[in-house]
Scaffold this motif. Sequence first.
Motif, PDB file in Angstrom:
ATOM      1  N   VAL A  95      41.107 112.479  -7.890  1.00  0.00           N
ATOM      2  CA  VAL A  95      41.568 113.181  -6.754  1.00  0.00           C
ATOM      3  C   VAL A  95      40.885 112.478  -5.415  1.00  0.00           C
ATOM      4  N   VAL A  96      39.676 112.057  -5.551  1.00  0.00           N
ATOM      5  CA  VAL A  96      39.135 111.278  -4.429  1.00  0.00           C
ATOM      6  C   VAL A  96      38.780 110.024  -5.052  1.00  0.00           C
ATOM      7  N   ARG A  97      38.807 109.045  -4.311  1.00  0.00           N
ATOM      8  CA  ARG A  97      38.363 107.491  -4.860  1.00  0.00           C
ATOM      9  C   ARG A  97      37.874 106.947  -3.543  1.00  0.00           C
ATOM     10  N   GLY A  98      37.058 105.744  -3.853  1.00  0.00           N
ATOM     11  CA  GLY A  98      36.533 104.973  -2.762  1.00  0.00           C
ATOM     12  C   GLY A  98      35.004 105.173  -2.656  1.00  0.00           C
ATOM     13  N   ALA A  99      34.018 104.333  -2.363  1.00  0.00           N
ATOM     14  CA  ALA A  99      32.644 104.534  -2.777  1.00  0.00           C
ATOM     15  C   ALA A  99      32.177 105.474  -1.592  1.00  0.00           C
ATOM     16  N   PRO A 100      32.524 105.308  -0.358  1.00  0.00           N
ATOM     17  CA  PRO A 100      31.757 106.208   0.470  1.00  0.00           C
ATOM     18  C   PRO A 100      32.378 107.633   0.266  1.00  0.00           C
ATOM     19  N   ALA A 101      33.808 107.890   0.240  1.00  0.00           N
ATOM     20  CA  ALA A 101      34.204 109.173  -0.243  1.00  0.00           C
ATOM     21  C   ALA A 101      33.694 109.697  -1.068  1.00  0.00           C
ATOM     22  N   ILE A 102      33.578 108.890  -2.406  1.00  0.00           N
ATOM     23  CA  ILE A 102      32.811 109.543  -3.683  1.00  0.00           C
ATOM     24  C   ILE A 102      31.249 110.007  -3.219  1.00  0.00           C
ATOM     25  N   GLY A 103      30.671 109.387  -2.652  1.00  0.00           N
ATOM     26  CA  GLY A 103      29.230 109.595  -2.244  1.00  0.00           C
ATOM     27  C   GLY A 103      29.344 110.818  -1.327  1.00  0.00           C
ATOM     28  N   ILE A 104      30.154 110.953  -0.289  1.00  0.00           N
ATOM     29  CA  ILE A 104      30.066 112.142   0.632  1.00  0.00           C
ATOM     30  C   ILE A 104      30.703 113.336  -0.054  1.00  0.00           C
ATOM     31  N   THR A 105      31.528 113.131  -1.120  1.00  0.00           N
ATOM     32  CA  THR A 105      32.018 114.169  -1.817  1.00  0.00           C
ATOM     33  C   THR A 105      31.062 114.679  -2.756  1.00  0.00           C
ATOM     34  N   ALA A 106      30.367 113.788  -3.415  1.00  0.00           N
ATOM     35  CA  ALA A 106      29.251 114.359  -4.394  1.00  0.00           C
ATOM     36  C   ALA A 106      28.120 115.154  -3.564  1.00  0.00           C
ATOM     37  N   ALA A 107      27.978 114.757  -2.217  1.00  0.00           N
ATOM     38  CA  ALA A 107      26.879 115.455  -1.514  1.00  0.00           C
ATOM     39  C   ALA A 107      27.117 116.681  -1.352  1.00  0.00           C
ATOM     40  N   PHE A 108      28.703 116.951  -0.928  1.00  0.00           N
ATOM     41  CA  PHE A 108      29.040 118.194  -0.817  1.00  0.00           C
ATOM     42  C   PHE A 108      28.967 119.079  -2.203  1.00  0.00           C
ATOM     43  N   GLY A 109      29.139 118.219  -3.317  1.00  0.00           N
ATOM     44  CA  GLY A 109      29.129 119.116  -4.405  1.00  0.00           C
ATOM     45  C   GLY A 109      27.677 119.633  -4.724  1.00  0.00           C
ATOM     46  N   VAL A 110      26.838 118.880  -4.312  1.00  0.00           N
ATOM     47  CA  VAL A 110      25.463 119.510  -4.306  1.00  0.00           C
ATOM     48  C   VAL A 110      25.298 120.642  -3.198  1.00  0.00           C
ATOM     49  N   VAL A 111      25.886 120.893  -2.167  1.00  0.00           N
ATOM     50  CA  VAL A 111      26.025 121.910  -1.330  1.00  0.00           C
ATOM     51  C   VAL A 111      26.651 123.083  -2.240  1.00  0.00           C
ATOM     52  N   LEU A 112      27.638 122.860  -2.619  1.00  0.00           N
ATOM     53  CA  LEU A 112      28.342 123.749  -3.660  1.00  0.00           C
ATOM     54  C   LEU A 112      27.453 124.391  -4.751  1.00  0.00           C
ATOM     55  N   ALA A 113      26.662 123.291  -5.294  1.00  0.00           N
ATOM     56  CA  ALA A 113      25.661 123.912  -6.394  1.00  0.00           C
ATOM     57  C   ALA A 113      24.391 124.996  -5.738  1.00  0.00           C
ATOM     58  N   CYS A 114      24.231 124.338  -4.651  1.00  0.00           N
ATOM     59  CA  CYS A 114      23.267 125.498  -4.101  1.00  0.00           C
ATOM     60  C   CYS A 114      23.703 126.671  -3.669  1.00  0.00           C
ATOM     61  N   HIS A 115      25.088 126.809  -3.226  1.00  0.00           N
ATOM     62  CA  HIS A 115      25.620 128.040  -2.997  1.00  0.00           C
ATOM     63  C   HIS A 115      26.087 128.820  -4.266  1.00  0.00           C
ATOM     64  N   GLN A 116      26.359 128.086  -5.540  1.00  0.00           N
ATOM     65  CA  GLN A 116      26.474 128.884  -6.430  1.00  0.00           C
ATOM     66  C   GLN A 116      25.377 129.660  -7.173  1.00  0.00           C
TER      67      GLN A 116
END
Length: 362
Positions: A50-71
């Motif tokens: 859905v997302v690809r490209g190293a910077p975009a993947i890194g940024i997306t994963a960082a927001f994944g951690v935000v969602l993890a904290c929210h959950q």
Amino acid sequence: MNDFVSDTIRPVRFADDRLWLLDQRRLPAQETFLPLDDAPAVADAIREMVVRGAPAIGITAAFGVVLACHQALQATDWRERVGADIATLRAARPTAVNLFWALDRMQAVVAAAGSARAALTATRETAMAMLEADIAGNRELGAHGAALIEPGRAVLTHCNTGSLATGGYGTALGVIRAAWDQGRITGVYADETRPWMQGSRLTAWELVHDGIPVTLLCEGAAARLLQSGEVGCVVVGADRIAANGDTANKIGTYGLALLARAHGVRFMVAAPVATIDYATPAGDAIPIEQRDAGEVLTLAGQPLAAAGAAAYNPAFDVTPAGLIDAIVTERGVIENPDAERLAAWRPHPGDTPEPRGVHEGT
């Protein structure tokens, strides 16, 4: 949207504790943003491209951690839950250094937080800073790279290294955007980039979207194009740069570098400093992702090959440093890269540069 003429695309958005990703699998036919609410969904989105490209993947994963904290906000074992989600995100894809860099940074932020609420606030702020720093750094990188391009001819690029592969603006396409806005290039040639066709589906879409002339070609036509003299420079990105300057990028990049050298065409890698992996001494130590044979043997679910045929489908190859004329970064240019020149750019102990990178080839 901003003062940069050829810059209108933002593929990663975060609002109201929800991550929205422009679904690149549906481009160019549909511009659809996919909403994500938890880290496993983010990991799936990275894995399924859905997302690809190293910077975009890194940024997306960082927001994944935000969602993890929210959950995990109401859980007594919130650290363990977030840690498990970070492990899930780490396993999403193996090659791009940005994924691991971003998660290391986010893990440190979580470790320093005194409560789940504090972790949520701190990770959200950190992820937003990563996104903003990526866009700003890409603009700086683009300016450095454009200055190296002699005016009057077209450029050739491979895969997608633009806004879709980053937080915005792009790396190799950032160089191209800057060069176009300055009137230094006559247009862009883009390899189709098989088997996922990122060049035809994504790069062409971006350039048409921003009014930059683009001409597609099969990878097999690149030799004839370079022989014609129409191209003055090849500009590509990178997923990981070893300490000696060897560079992993989308499959087909190595062959393009060989062709450029044979025809006397300058070969430029556009890569933020954080893409340099000093823990990897040379290109032969970079893990190369092997993807499913179906990507080669089928198209949109329909078979392309004779039944029983096998497929060789590495996502990346490694270009030796000796074939690279310049690595362009947000901090400047590394001409004729080698271990000694790259060592001069190594962060000093205690430095905390923003996690960035160039692009994940697939």
